[in-house]
Design a protein around this motif. Structure first.
Motif, PDB file in Angstrom:
ATOM      1  N   GLN A 128      42.823   2.708 -15.912  1.00  0.00           N
ATOM      2  CA  GLN A 128      41.604   2.044 -15.452  1.00  0.00           C
ATOM      3  C   GLN A 128      41.280   0.835 -16.317  1.00  0.00           C
ATOM      4  OE1 GLN A 128      38.260   4.665 -15.315  1.00  0.00           O
ATOM      5  NE2 GLN A 128      36.905   3.171 -14.364  1.00  0.00           N
ATOM      6  N   GLN A 129      41.369   1.005 -17.617  1.00  0.00           N
ATOM      7  CA  GLN A 129      41.173  -0.097 -18.541  1.00  0.00           C
ATOM      8  C   GLN A 129      42.537  -0.565 -19.036  1.00  0.00           C
ATOM      9  OE1 GLN A 129      38.246  -1.526 -19.300  1.00  0.00           O
ATOM     10  NE2 GLN A 129      37.184  -0.133 -17.903  1.00  0.00           N
ATOM     11  N   SER A 130      42.818  -1.841 -18.835  1.00  0.00           N
ATOM     12  CA  SER A 130      44.109  -2.385 -19.246  1.00  0.00           C
ATOM     13  C   SER A 130      44.116  -2.605 -20.754  1.00  0.00           C
ATOM     14  CB  SER A 130      44.373  -3.707 -18.527  1.00  0.00           C
ATOM     15  OG  SER A 130      44.363  -3.531 -17.131  1.00  0.00           O
ATOM     16  N   HIS A 131      45.065  -1.996 -21.441  1.00  0.00           N
ATOM     17  CA  HIS A 131      45.184  -2.146 -22.895  1.00  0.00           C
ATOM     18  C   HIS A 131      46.415  -2.999 -23.204  1.00  0.00           C
ATOM     19  CE1 HIS A 131      42.063   0.834 -23.626  1.00  0.00           C
ATOM     20  NE2 HIS A 131      42.638   1.578 -22.693  1.00  0.00           N
ATOM     21  N   PHE A 132      46.184  -4.162 -23.785  1.00  0.00           N
ATOM     22  CA  PHE A 132      47.273  -5.077 -24.103  1.00  0.00           C
ATOM     23  C   PHE A 132      47.284  -5.384 -25.600  1.00  0.00           C
ATOM     24  CE2 PHE A 132      45.851  -6.331 -19.759  1.00  0.00           C
ATOM     25  CZ  PHE A 132      46.992  -5.977 -19.072  1.00  0.00           C
ATOM     26  N   VAL A 133      48.420  -5.914 -26.060  1.00  0.00           N
ATOM     27  CA  VAL A 133      48.472  -6.470 -27.412  1.00  0.00           C
ATOM     28  C   VAL A 133      47.833  -7.849 -27.321  1.00  0.00           C
ATOM     29  CG1 VAL A 133      49.950  -7.197 -29.318  1.00  0.00           C
ATOM     30  CG2 VAL A 133      50.574  -5.186 -27.950  1.00  0.00           C
ATOM     31  N   GLU A 134      46.663  -7.994 -27.902  1.00  0.00           N
ATOM     32  CA  GLU A 134      45.851  -9.189 -27.670  1.00  0.00           C
ATOM     33  C   GLU A 134      46.512 -10.469 -28.163  1.00  0.00           C
ATOM     34  OE1 GLU A 134      41.884  -8.744 -29.079  1.00  0.00           O
ATOM     35  OE2 GLU A 134      41.450  -7.018 -27.784  1.00  0.00           O
ATOM     36  N   GLU A 178      42.338   5.200 -11.350  1.00  0.00           N
ATOM     37  CA  GLU A 178      41.208   4.346 -10.954  1.00  0.00           C
ATOM     38  C   GLU A 178      41.591   2.862 -11.007  1.00  0.00           C
ATOM     39  OE1 GLU A 178      38.673   5.587  -9.674  1.00  0.00           O
ATOM     40  OE2 GLU A 178      38.158   7.503 -10.588  1.00  0.00           O
ATOM     41  N   PRO A 179      42.682   2.457 -10.333  1.00  0.00           N
ATOM     42  CA  PRO A 179      43.162   1.076 -10.483  1.00  0.00           C
ATOM     43  C   PRO A 179      42.270   0.030  -9.830  1.00  0.00           C
ATOM     44  CG  PRO A 179      44.413   2.183  -8.772  1.00  0.00           C
ATOM     45  CD  PRO A 179      43.540   3.233  -9.417  1.00  0.00           C
ATOM     46  N   THR A 180      41.328   0.449  -8.975  1.00  0.00           N
ATOM     47  CA  THR A 180      40.516  -0.528  -8.241  1.00  0.00           C
ATOM     48  C   THR A 180      39.025  -0.429  -8.544  1.00  0.00           C
ATOM     49  OG1 THR A 180      40.339   1.009  -6.365  1.00  0.00           O
ATOM     50  CG2 THR A 180      42.150  -0.572  -6.319  1.00  0.00           C
ATOM     51  N   VAL A 221      44.962   8.224  -8.619  1.00  0.00           N
ATOM     52  CA  VAL A 221      43.799   9.077  -8.858  1.00  0.00           C
ATOM     53  C   VAL A 221      42.562   8.195  -8.794  1.00  0.00           C
ATOM     54  CG1 VAL A 221      42.592  10.444 -10.595  1.00  0.00           C
ATOM     55  CG2 VAL A 221      45.035  10.778 -10.244  1.00  0.00           C
ATOM     56  N   THR A 222      41.599   8.546  -7.921  1.00  0.00           N
ATOM     57  CA  THR A 222      40.463   7.658  -7.737  1.00  0.00           C
ATOM     58  C   THR A 222      39.258   8.370  -7.145  1.00  0.00           C
ATOM     59  OG1 THR A 222      39.801   5.517  -6.794  1.00  0.00           O
ATOM     60  CG2 THR A 222      41.103   6.972  -5.383  1.00  0.00           C
ATOM     61  N   HIS A 223      38.089   7.788  -7.393  1.00  0.00           N
ATOM     62  CA  HIS A 223      36.897   8.180  -6.647  1.00  0.00           C
ATOM     63  C   HIS A 223      36.449   7.017  -5.755  1.00  0.00           C
ATOM     64  CE1 HIS A 223      35.030   5.980 -10.036  1.00  0.00           C
ATOM     65  NE2 HIS A 223      34.073   5.697  -9.175  1.00  0.00           N
ATOM     66  N   ASP A 224      37.286   5.969  -5.674  1.00  0.00           N
ATOM     67  CA  ASP A 224      36.967   4.769  -4.904  1.00  0.00           C
ATOM     68  C   ASP A 224      37.093   5.072  -3.408  1.00  0.00           C
ATOM     69  OD1 ASP A 224      36.755   2.241  -3.757  1.00  0.00           O
ATOM     70  OD2 ASP A 224      37.934   1.259  -5.321  1.00  0.00           O
ATOM     71  N   GLN A 225      35.961   5.120  -2.734  1.00  0.00           N
ATOM     72  CA  GLN A 225      35.943   5.473  -1.312  1.00  0.00           C
ATOM     73  C   GLN A 225      36.708   4.464  -0.461  1.00  0.00           C
ATOM     74  OE1 GLN A 225      34.545   8.329   0.006  1.00  0.00           O
ATOM     75  NE2 GLN A 225      34.234   8.914  -2.123  1.00  0.00           N
ATOM     76  N   ARG A 226      36.842   3.243  -0.942  1.00  0.00           N
ATOM     77  CA  ARG A 226      37.533   2.213  -0.159  1.00  0.00           C
ATOM     78  C   ARG A 226      39.004   2.553   0.073  1.00  0.00           C
ATOM     79  NH1 ARG A 226      35.814  -2.708  -4.010  1.00  0.00           N
ATOM     80  NH2 ARG A 226      36.675  -1.183  -5.469  1.00  0.00           N
ATOM     81  N   LEU A 227      39.596   3.333  -0.829  1.00  0.00           N
ATOM     82  CA  LEU A 227      41.027   3.626  -0.724  1.00  0.00           C
ATOM     83  C   LEU A 227      41.327   4.764   0.246  1.00  0.00           C
ATOM     84  CD1 LEU A 227      42.369   3.267  -4.370  1.00  0.00           C
ATOM     85  CD2 LEU A 227      42.046   1.537  -2.600  1.00  0.00           C
ATOM     86  N   LYS A 228      40.312   5.526   0.611  1.00  0.00           N
ATOM     87  CA  LYS A 228      40.549   6.682   1.482  1.00  0.00           C
ATOM     88  C   LYS A 228      41.067   6.274   2.852  1.00  0.00           C
ATOM     89  CE  LYS A 228      37.638  10.195  -0.603  1.00  0.00           C
ATOM     90  NZ  LYS A 228      36.620  11.231  -0.371  1.00  0.00           N
TER      91      LYS A 228
END
Length: 209
Positions: A86-92, A161-163, A192-199
């Motif tokens: 859900q949160q993108s973790h990068f080497v800043e 939760e990608p969206t 894995v999501t609770h985003d209703q738009r993807l249903k």
């Protein structure tokens, strides 16, 4: 490509989860939904080998990941499981391109530079590859996460939760990209999501209750 049986997990013996069995082939998509506290993220972490199940089995290809030592599991995960969080973790301090290449080097000891360029181009990021990830929009960062997850051509893609932090237009773009790329690269995709738009986007669904 991935099969689970009788998966169970417990937090300190107080919160107990028993998960439905999953069977998914290459290129297929499964949407896992459910309310808060129903174990969606726990299940995703089990499938990704980030948590150990209390009981049950998880087979990815021919391997039961529950039987692997931590060292072997780390190596297997790097090569065979792509994680999009859900949160993108990068080497800043690294550019977009360097972050994607780093994923291949950590997993295989090789720098898949051409593969990284190809993926970033396919995701519409060719003009962003030398930028720091902090200079990108949230939608662009999510696409970098997808490139990083795919660079090792994994058997399994897991998206948590990608969206959820995206507006409607970008949410649908990311959902369609994930589905398209999982087919293109022959990876089973679990969102894995609770985003209703993807249903309405995916017919193959499991709801945790």
């Amino acid at each position: 490509m991935i099969q689970t049986k009788n998966l169970a997990f417990s937090y300190n013996g107080k919160v107990n989860f028993n998960f439905p069995d999953i069977s998914l082939d290459s290129g297929q998509v499964l949407l896992i939904t459910g309310g808060s506290g129903k174990g969606k993220t726990t299940l995703l972490h089990l499938l990704g080998g980030l948590l150990k199940a209390q009981s049950g089995s998880i087979r990815i290809g021919d391997i039961n990941i529950e039987s692997l030592s931590n060292k072997k599991l780390d190596k297997f995960r790097g090569k065979n499981i792509g994680l999009i969080l859900q949160q993108s973790h990068f080497v800043e301090a690294f550019s977009v391109f360097e972050n994607v290449v780093l994923s291949s080097w950590l997993a295989t000891g090789q720098k898949a530079e051409e593969k990284a360029k190809s993926l970033l181009a396919e995701l519409g990021l060719s003009d962003q590859i030398h930028k720091l990830t902090s200079r990108l929009s949230i939608g662009q960062q999510q696409r970098v996460s997808i490139a990083r997850a795919l660079v090792n051509e994994p058997q399994l893609l897991l998206a948590d939760e990608p969206t959820s932090s995206l507006d409607d237009e970008n949410a649908y773009k990311v959902a369609d990209l994930l589905s398209q790329l999982s087919k293109e690269y022959g990876a089973a995709l679990i969102i894995v999501t609770h985003d209703q738009r993807l249903k309405d986007r995916f017919s193959n669904q499991i709801t945790l209750v």
